[in-house]
Motif scaffolding. Structure first.
Motif, short mmCIF file in Angstrom:
data_model
loop_
_atom_site.label_atom_id
_atom_site.label_comp_id
_atom_site.label_asym_id
_atom_site.label_seq_id
_atom_site.Cartn_x
_atom_site.Cartn_y
_atom_site.Cartn_z
N ALA A 142 0.83 -1.20 0.00
CA ALA A 142 0.00 0.00 0.00
C ALA A 142 0.87 1.26 0.00
O ALA A 142 0.53 2.26 -0.64
CB ALA A 142 -0.92 -0.01 1.22
N GLU A 143 2.01 1.23 0.72
CA GLU A 143 2.93 2.36 0.70
C GLU A 143 3.49 2.60 -0.70
O GLU A 143 3.59 3.75 -1.16
CB GLU A 143 4.09 2.12 1.68
CG GLU A 143 3.72 2.26 3.15
CD GLU A 143 4.95 2.18 4.03
OE1 GLU A 143 6.03 2.63 3.60
OE2 GLU A 143 4.83 1.66 5.16
N VAL A 144 3.86 1.52 -1.37
CA VAL A 144 4.38 1.65 -2.73
C VAL A 144 3.31 2.22 -3.66
O VAL A 144 3.59 3.12 -4.47
CB VAL A 144 4.88 0.28 -3.25
CG1 VAL A 144 5.23 0.36 -4.74
CG2 VAL A 144 6.10 -0.18 -2.45
N ASP A 145 2.09 1.72 -3.55
CA ASP A 145 1.01 2.23 -4.38
C ASP A 145 0.77 3.72 -4.12
O ASP A 145 0.36 4.46 -5.02
CB ASP A 145 -0.28 1.45 -4.13
CG ASP A 145 -0.21 0.02 -4.67
OD1 ASP A 145 0.61 -0.22 -5.59
OD2 ASP A 145 -0.97 -0.84 -4.19
N GLY A 146 1.04 4.14 -2.86
CA GLY A 146 0.82 5.54 -2.50
C GLY A 146 1.90 6.48 -2.97
O GLY A 146 1.79 7.70 -2.77
N LEU A 147 2.95 5.97 -3.62
CA LEU A 147 4.02 6.83 -4.10
C LEU A 147 3.65 7.59 -5.37
O LEU A 147 4.38 8.48 -5.82
CB LEU A 147 5.29 6.00 -4.36
CG LEU A 147 5.94 5.38 -3.12
CD1 LEU A 147 7.09 4.47 -3.51
CD2 LEU A 147 6.43 6.48 -2.16
N GLY A 148 2.54 7.21 -5.95
CA GLY A 148 2.04 7.97 -7.10
C GLY A 148 2.67 7.64 -8.43
O GLY A 148 2.56 8.41 -9.38
N ARG A 149 3.34 6.49 -8.53
CA ARG A 149 3.95 6.07 -9.78
C ARG A 149 3.33 4.75 -10.24
O ARG A 149 2.82 3.99 -9.42
CB ARG A 149 5.47 5.88 -9.62
CG ARG A 149 6.22 7.09 -9.13
CD ARG A 149 5.95 8.32 -9.99
NE ARG A 149 6.09 8.05 -11.42
CZ ARG A 149 5.63 8.86 -12.37
NH1 ARG A 149 4.98 9.96 -12.05
NH2 ARG A 149 5.83 8.56 -13.64
N PRO A 150 3.36 4.47 -11.56
CA PRO A 150 2.89 3.16 -12.01
C PRO A 150 3.71 2.05 -11.35
O PRO A 150 4.91 2.18 -11.16
CB PRO A 150 3.16 3.20 -13.52
CG PRO A 150 3.24 4.66 -13.87
CD PRO A 150 3.82 5.33 -12.67
N VAL A 151 3.03 0.98 -10.98
CA VAL A 151 3.69 -0.12 -10.26
C VAL A 151 3.47 -1.43 -11.03
O VAL A 151 2.37 -1.70 -11.49
CB VAL A 151 3.13 -0.27 -8.83
CG1 VAL A 151 3.80 -1.45 -8.11
CG2 VAL A 151 3.34 1.02 -8.03
N VAL A 152 4.53 -2.21 -11.15
CA VAL A 152 4.43 -3.54 -11.73
C VAL A 152 5.11 -4.52 -10.78
O VAL A 152 6.17 -4.22 -10.23
CB VAL A 152 5.07 -3.61 -13.14
CG1 VAL A 152 6.51 -3.13 -13.13
CG2 VAL A 152 4.99 -5.02 -13.71
N GLU A 153 4.46 -5.65 -10.53
CA GLU A 153 5.03 -6.67 -9.65
C GLU A 153 5.57 -7.83 -10.47
O GLU A 153 4.93 -8.31 -11.40
CB GLU A 153 3.98 -7.19 -8.66
CG GLU A 153 3.60 -6.18 -7.60
CD GLU A 153 2.91 -6.82 -6.40
OE1 GLU A 153 2.90 -8.08 -6.31
OE2 GLU A 153 2.39 -6.08 -5.55
N LEU A 154 6.77 -8.26 -10.10
CA LEU A 154 7.38 -9.44 -10.70
C LEU A 154 7.46 -10.54 -9.65
O LEU A 154 7.84 -10.28 -8.51
CB LEU A 154 8.78 -9.11 -11.22
CG LEU A 154 8.87 -8.03 -12.29
CD1 LEU A 154 10.32 -7.80 -12.71
CD2 LEU A 154 8.02 -8.39 -13.51
N PRO A 155 7.12 -11.77 -10.01
CA PRO A 155 7.05 -12.84 -9.02
C PRO A 155 8.43 -13.36 -8.62
O PRO A 155 9.41 -13.25 -9.36
CB PRO A 155 6.26 -13.93 -9.74
CG PRO A 155 6.62 -13.73 -11.18
CD PRO A 155 6.74 -12.24 -11.37
N LEU A 156 8.48 -13.92 -7.43
CA LEU A 156 9.67 -14.66 -7.00
C LEU A 156 9.66 -16.00 -7.74
O LEU A 156 8.73 -16.80 -7.58
CB LEU A 156 9.63 -14.88 -5.49
CG LEU A 156 10.75 -15.76 -4.91
CD1 LEU A 156 12.10 -15.09 -5.10
CD2 LEU A 156 10.49 -16.05 -3.44
N LEU A 157 10.66 -16.23 -8.55
CA LEU A 157 10.73 -17.46 -9.35
C LEU A 157 11.58 -18.50 -8.64
O LEU A 157 12.59 -18.15 -8.00
CB LEU A 157 11.30 -17.17 -10.73
CG LEU A 157 10.51 -16.17 -11.59
CD1 LEU A 157 11.21 -15.94 -12.91
CD2 LEU A 157 9.08 -16.66 -11.82
#
Length: 330
Positions: free
Chosen positions: A289-304
Motif C-alpha cells: 500500500a505504501e508503494v502504491d501511494g508513491l504515485g507512480r505506475p507499479v508492476v510486480e514481478l514474481p519470486l521465481l
C-alpha cells in the motif's frame, strides 16, 4: 510492440542493493526488444552481472548480441570500461587518440578517475547519451537503451553530475557535450525506474529516491516490485490467522487423519508457523500500500524458483512487456 508506440527510449534502472535491479534491467531489455526492436543493455558498475545472467563470457568494451527475441528483435549488451570510454571521448572531441594512449600507459587516466570520481559518471552518462542518439544512414541504431545503473543511494548524483560539469564551463566541447547529455536525461525520452522489494528498507529507499529524482528534475518512470510472493494460506483466513486466532487443536484432526505421529506437538508448531507467515504477509501488504501511494505506475514481478536463467528472464520480460504496453496506451 511497435517501435513508435514507446516515446521513452532511455530506461534507467536503479534500486537498493539486493533488490535484483540487474535482473530487472535484463528482463526489461528483452521486453523492449520484442517484435523486431533493437535494444542496447548497458552495465555501468563493472560487475559483469549481465554476462552472468545471459551465460556468456565477460563482456568487453564493445556491443555484443546476448539474446534474440520475438520477431527477430535483438538485445546487445555493453559493459562500459572507464579508461576506454575516456580514450574514446578524447579522440571524438579533441582528436587526441595518441595522447590518450600515452596517458593510459602513464596511469594518468586511473589517477584522474580516482581523484575525481565524478569524472567516471560523466563518462558513463556521456556514453549512454551517445548510444541513445546514435544514427546510421539517418536511422536510429537502437530503439531503446536500458541502463543497469548505480543503486538508489547515488542515482541522482550519477545522472546529475554532467549538469554540474556544464555549469562549470561557459563554452567549448565539454559544455556542448554536457548540455547534450542533460538534454537527453531530463527529456520525456528518458525514464528512471526504481526496483524494490516489499521490505522496510527498500521501500523507504525507493520513496527517498523518487523524491530526490523529482526534485532534481529527472523523469521518474515505474516502480518495479521484484520477487513478490503469494500467500500460502487462503486469503479469507489471513486476517484471522495473523491475529493469532489459530490453534494447534484446529490442525490436529487433519494430522491424525493423515496418520501423522506426534500430531498434537506438530499441530502446535504448524499453527505457530502459520501465524508467523500470515503476520509477514500482513506487513508485506502494508508495504504494498505504501508503494502504491508513491504515485507512480507499479508492476510486480514474481519470486521465481531456482536461479535466474535466460528462460526466467523471458518470463519476467512478459510481465514487463504487458505493463509498459499498458502504460504507453494510457
Amino acid at each position: 510492440m511497435e517501435p513508435e508506440a514507446f516515446p521513452v527510449r532511455c530506461h534507467v534502472v536503479t534500486g537498493k542493493g539486493g533488490t535484483g535491479k540487474t535482473t530487472v534491467a535484463a528482463a526489461l531489455a528483452l521486453a523492449l526488444a520484442a517484435d523486431g526492436r533493437q535494444v542496447l543493455l548497458v552495465e555501468t558498475e563493472g560487475r559483469q552481472g549481465i554476462a552472468q545472467l545471459f551465460d556468456t563470457p565477460p563482456l568487453p568494451y564493445e556491443e555484443r548480441r546476448v539474446a534474440v527475441t520475438r520477431g527477430g528483435g535483438e538485445v546487445k549488451a555493453l559493459a562500459i570500461d572507464i579508461e576506454l570510454a575516456l580514450l574514446e571521448y578524447l579522440e571524438m572531441f579533441y582528436n587526441l587518440k595518441r595522447a590518450g594512449r600515452a596517458l593510459r600507459k602513464m596511469g594518468a587516466i586511473d589517477f584522474a578517475t580516482t581523484i575525481a570520481p565524478g569524472l567516471r559518471d560523466v563518462l558513463l552518462t556521456g556514453k549512454i547519451k551517445e548510444a541513445v542518439t546514435r544514427r546510421r544512414d539517418g536511422e536510429r541504431v537502437y530503439d531503446a537503451v536500458v541502463v543497469d545503473a548505480p543503486p538508489t543511494g547515488r542515482i541522482t548524483r550519477f545522472l546529475g553530475v554532467t549538469g554540474e560539469m556544464a555549469g562549470l564551463t561557459r563554452s567549448g566541447p565539454i559544455k556542448t557535450q554536457s548540455d547534450g547529455v542533460m538534454a537527453v536525461l531530463k527529456s520525456p525520452q528518458t525514464a528512471v525506474h526504481v526496483v524494490t522489494l516489499l521490505e522496510d528498507m527498500p521501500v523507504q529507499e525507493t520513496a527517498d529516491a523518487l523524491a530526490e529524482l523529482t526534485a532534481a528534475g529527472l523523469p521518474v518512470g515505474s516502480v518495479v516490485v521484484n520477487m513478490a510472493t503469494e500467500p500460502l494460506l487462503p486469503e479469507e483466513e489471513l486476517d484471522r490467522v495473523a491475529a493469532g486466532r489459530l490453534s494447534g487443536a484446529e490442525l490436529a484432526p487433519a494430522l491424525a487423519a493423515a496418520h501423522v505421529h506426534d500430531g498434537a506437538e506438530l499441530a502446535t508448531a504448524l499453527a505457530a508457523e502459520a501465524v508467523e507467515h500470515a503476520q509477514r504477509w500482513a506487513a508485506q501488504d502494508e508495504l504494498r500500500a505504501e508503494v502504491d501511494g508513491l504515485g507512480r505506475p507499479v508492476v510486480e514481478l514474481p519470486l521465481l524458483p531456482g536461479p535466474i536463467d535466460v528462460g526466467a528472464l523471458f518470463e519476467l520480460a512478459g510481465r514487463l512487456e504487458d505493463h509498459f504496453r499498458t502504460e504507453a496506451a494510457a
